[in-house]
Motif scaffolding. Structure first.
Motif, PDB file in Angstrom:
ATOM      1  N   PRO A 111       0.824  -1.204   0.000  1.00 49.16           N
ATOM      2  CA  PRO A 111       0.000   0.000   0.000  1.00 49.16           C
ATOM      3  C   PRO A 111       0.865   1.265   0.000  1.00 49.16           C
ATOM      4  N   GLU A 112       0.398   2.265  -0.688  1.00 49.53           N
ATOM      5  CA  GLU A 112       1.065   3.574  -0.651  1.00 49.53           C
ATOM      6  C   GLU A 112       0.579   4.289   0.617  1.00 49.53           C
ATOM      7  N   LEU A 113       1.462   4.460   1.568  1.00 49.81           N
ATOM      8  CA  LEU A 113       1.065   5.081   2.841  1.00 49.81           C
ATOM      9  C   LEU A 113       0.838   6.580   2.644  1.00 49.81           C
ATOM     10  N   PRO A 114      -0.202   7.140   3.286  1.00 44.51           N
ATOM     11  CA  PRO A 114      -0.557   8.540   3.054  1.00 44.51           C
ATOM     12  C   PRO A 114       0.313   9.495   3.882  1.00 44.51           C
ATOM     13  N   LEU A 115       1.627   9.402   3.676  1.00 45.63           N
ATOM     14  CA  LEU A 115       2.558  10.181   4.503  1.00 45.63           C
ATOM     15  C   LEU A 115       2.307  11.680   4.420  1.00 45.63           C
ATOM     16  N   TYR A 116       1.919  12.137   3.234  1.00 42.31           N
ATOM     17  CA  TYR A 116       1.751  13.585   3.057  1.00 42.31           C
ATOM     18  C   TYR A 116       0.289  13.985   2.838  1.00 42.31           C
ATOM     19  N   ALA A 117      -0.615  12.999   2.927  1.00 40.54           N
ATOM     20  CA  ALA A 117      -2.022  13.279   2.608  1.00 40.54           C
ATOM     21  C   ALA A 117      -2.875  13.523   3.851  1.00 40.54           C
ATOM     22  N   MET A 118      -2.390  13.106   5.018  1.00 39.45           N
ATOM     23  CA  MET A 118      -3.192  13.274   6.232  1.00 39.45           C
ATOM     24  C   MET A 118      -3.082  14.709   6.755  1.00 39.45           C
ATOM     25  N   MET A 128      -2.252  17.690   9.240  1.00 39.72           N
ATOM     26  CA  MET A 128      -1.022  17.823  10.026  1.00 39.72           C
ATOM     27  C   MET A 128      -1.115  17.139  11.395  1.00 39.72           C
ATOM     28  N   LEU A 129      -2.209  17.377  12.110  1.00 43.62           N
ATOM     29  CA  LEU A 129      -2.334  16.836  13.466  1.00 43.62           C
ATOM     30  C   LEU A 129      -2.487  15.312  13.481  1.00 43.62           C
ATOM     31  N   LYS A 130      -2.851  14.758  12.334  1.00 45.77           N
ATOM     32  CA  LYS A 130      -3.015  13.296  12.260  1.00 45.77           C
ATOM     33  C   LYS A 130      -1.804  12.613  11.631  1.00 45.77           C
ATOM     34  N   THR A 131      -0.775  13.384  11.320  1.00 46.41           N
ATOM     35  CA  THR A 131       0.414  12.818  10.686  1.00 46.41           C
ATOM     36  C   THR A 131       1.295  12.187  11.766  1.00 46.41           C
ATOM     37  N   THR A 132       0.882  10.999  12.220  1.00 52.27           N
ATOM     38  CA  THR A 132       1.596  10.287  13.284  1.00 52.27           C
ATOM     39  C   THR A 132       1.734   8.810  12.929  1.00 52.27           C
ATOM     40  N   VAL A 133       2.683   8.158  13.567  1.00 51.65           N
ATOM     41  CA  VAL A 133       2.892   6.720  13.343  1.00 51.65           C
ATOM     42  C   VAL A 133       1.619   5.940  13.699  1.00 51.65           C
ATOM     43  N   VAL A 181       5.359  21.754   2.232  1.00 47.61           N
ATOM     44  CA  VAL A 181       4.364  20.961   2.962  1.00 47.61           C
ATOM     45  C   VAL A 181       4.928  19.577   3.294  1.00 47.61           C
ATOM     46  N   LYS A 182       5.577  18.963   2.308  1.00 46.54           N
ATOM     47  CA  LYS A 182       6.143  17.620   2.529  1.00 46.54           C
ATOM     48  C   LYS A 182       7.263  17.663   3.573  1.00 46.54           C
ATOM     49  N   LYS A 215       9.324  13.346  14.363  1.00 44.21           N
ATOM     50  CA  LYS A 215       9.079  13.627  15.794  1.00 44.21           C
ATOM     51  C   LYS A 215       8.102  12.613  16.383  1.00 44.21           C
ATOM     52  N   SER A 216       7.100  12.222  15.614  1.00 44.15           N
ATOM     53  CA  SER A 216       6.133  11.224  16.077  1.00 44.15           C
ATOM     54  C   SER A 216       6.828   9.880  16.310  1.00 44.15           C
ATOM     55  N   ALA A 217       7.756   9.530  15.425  1.00 44.24           N
ATOM     56  CA  ALA A 217       8.497   8.264  15.572  1.00 44.24           C
ATOM     57  C   ALA A 217       9.325   8.280  16.857  1.00 44.24           C
ATOM     58  N   ILE A 218       9.924   9.418  17.170  1.00 45.36           N
ATOM     59  CA  ILE A 218      10.714   9.535  18.404  1.00 45.36           C
ATOM     60  C   ILE A 218       9.801   9.401  19.626  1.00 45.36           C
ATOM     61  N   ARG A 219       8.619  10.042  19.574  1.00 46.49           N
ATOM     62  CA  ARG A 219       7.669   9.975  20.705  1.00 46.49           C
ATOM     63  C   ARG A 219       7.149   8.555  20.916  1.00 46.49           C
ATOM     64  N   HIS A 220       6.986   7.817  19.806  1.00 43.36           N
ATOM     65  CA  HIS A 220       6.439   6.454  19.908  1.00 43.36           C
ATOM     66  C   HIS A 220       7.549   5.424  20.131  1.00 43.36           C
ATOM     67  N   ASN A 221       8.381   5.649  21.140  1.00 39.57           N
ATOM     68  CA  ASN A 221       9.410   4.658  21.470  1.00 39.57           C
ATOM     69  C   ASN A 221       8.719   3.413  22.040  1.00 39.57           C
ATOM     70  N   MET A 222       9.104   2.244  21.543  1.00 42.54           N
ATOM     71  CA  MET A 222       8.359   1.027  21.862  1.00 42.54           C
ATOM     72  C   MET A 222       9.067   0.081  22.839  1.00 42.54           C
ATOM     73  N   ALA A 223      10.096   0.589  23.504  1.00 43.88           N
ATOM     74  CA  ALA A 223      10.880  -0.269  24.412  1.00 43.88           C
ATOM     75  C   ALA A 223      10.013  -0.945  25.473  1.00 43.88           C
ATOM     76  N   GLN A 224       9.005  -0.223  25.989  1.00 47.22           N
ATOM     77  CA  GLN A 224       8.138  -0.797  27.035  1.00 47.22           C
ATOM     78  C   GLN A 224       7.142  -1.814  26.456  1.00 47.22           C
ATOM     79  N   ASP A 225       6.801  -1.654  25.185  1.00 45.20           N
ATOM     80  CA  ASP A 225       5.771  -2.505  24.567  1.00 45.20           C
ATOM     81  C   ASP A 225       6.307  -3.844  24.078  1.00 45.20           C
ATOM     82  N   LEU A 226       7.543  -3.841  23.585  1.00 49.70           N
ATOM     83  CA  LEU A 226       8.069  -5.016  22.876  1.00 49.70           C
ATOM     84  C   LEU A 226       8.034  -6.308  23.690  1.00 49.70           C
ATOM     85  N   PRO A 227       8.379  -6.287  25.001  1.00 49.74           N
ATOM     86  CA  PRO A 227       8.374  -7.556  25.751  1.00 49.74           C
ATOM     87  C   PRO A 227       7.005  -8.224  25.829  1.00 49.74           C
ATOM     88  N   LYS A 228       5.924  -7.458  25.579  1.00 47.35           N
ATOM     89  CA  LYS A 228       4.569  -8.034  25.648  1.00 47.35           C
ATOM     90  C   LYS A 228       4.096  -8.536  24.279  1.00 47.35           C
TER      91      LYS A 228
END
Length: 254
Positions: free
Chosen positions: A52-59, A61-66, A167-168, A177-190
């Motif tokens: 799928p072509e991910l909508p990286l630039y189509a969402m 601004m406030l919804k442009t998150t991982v 815009v892009k 910035k969203s990728a940095i905020r969504h650090n998954m270290a706590q999630d991965l063990p589960k």
């Protein structure tokens, strides 16, 4: 490959073959053609490959998150009425795959990540892109690979055009910035979904210790290395990448 893009009004995607679904998730600067090797190798072996072509630039601004890209992936999988999918993601695509597995584990049979963000703060590349400086962009594109020749003029031109589109560029930084905020270290063990980690030994964007940390934190993972290889193994060493993934899928009877 972009010529084969299916546009059904809601989604744009490439679809090749019939059988068990492998969904490929591209990265922030990665085109769908980066996965040409995978999309030609697996359909004859009984897999349906979807990119799928991910909508990286189509969402908006406030919804442009991982997280919203993971929700978009869910809509795509529901739209295609797929179950027991194998997700394969590179860079940001790996991060989206990981987050999708966390949110909807029952939909995923297996996960494959390569050069994935999700643990490492500089995973989107260190230093923000400089607009207008072609040589800087060229050097950045070359640094993604072990062999700088892989960064063809076409690839450099595409990145250059992206960072010179205001815009892009703003959305690229928002995603980083969203990728940095969504650090998954706590999630991965589960997260118990079987995970195949394929990593370039010379990846300077997400260095090898990031792969080792993924392998350490994920309870059901296998780690494989590709030598003389940077951030995009499926582009730089497509045959080796396919052989590793092939053997892993066969061993686990996926």
């Amino acid at each position: 490959m972009e010529n084969d893009l299916i546009n059904d009004g809601t989604f744009k995607y490439i679809e090749v073959g019939e059988g068990k679904p492998i969904i490929i998730l591209h990265g922030l600067m990665g085109g769908l053609s980066n996965f040409q090797g995978v999309s030609s190798h697996f359909p004859p072996k009984g897999y349906k490959v979807l990119i799928p072509e991910l909508p990286l630039y189509a969402m908006p601004m406030l919804k442009t998150t991982v997280k919203n890209f993971a929700k978009y992936l869910k809509k795509f999988i529901d739209h295609k009425k797929l179950d027991d999918v194998i997700l394969l993601g590179n860079s940001l695509g790996g991060h989206i795959g990981l987050l999708y597995v966390k949110m909807y584990p029952e939909k995923v049979k297996a996960l494959v990540i390569t050069g994935s963000s999700g643990l490492y703060e500089s995973a989107m590349g260190d230093g923000y892109p400089k607009r207008g400086d072609y040589e800087f962009i060229k050097k950045k594109a070359q640094d993604v690979f072990y062999d700088p020749e892989i960064a063809t003029k076409e690839i450099v031109d595409e990145v250059f055009a992206t960072v010179n589109d205001r815009v892009k560029l703003v959305k690229t930084l928002a995603i980083a910035k969203s990728a940095i905020r969504h650090n998954m270290a706590q999630d991965l063990p589960k997260m118990k979904t079987p995970t195949c980690i394929i990593w370039g030994k010379n990846d300077s964007v997400t260095p090898p210790d990031v792969a080792e940390l993924f392998d350490e934190l994920l309870p059901n993972s296998d780690l494989f290395w590709i030598d003389k290889c940077g951030h995009a193994p499926m582009m730089e060493h497509p045959n080796e990448f396919n052989a590793i993934l092939d053997a892993w899928l066969e061993k686990n009877k996926y």
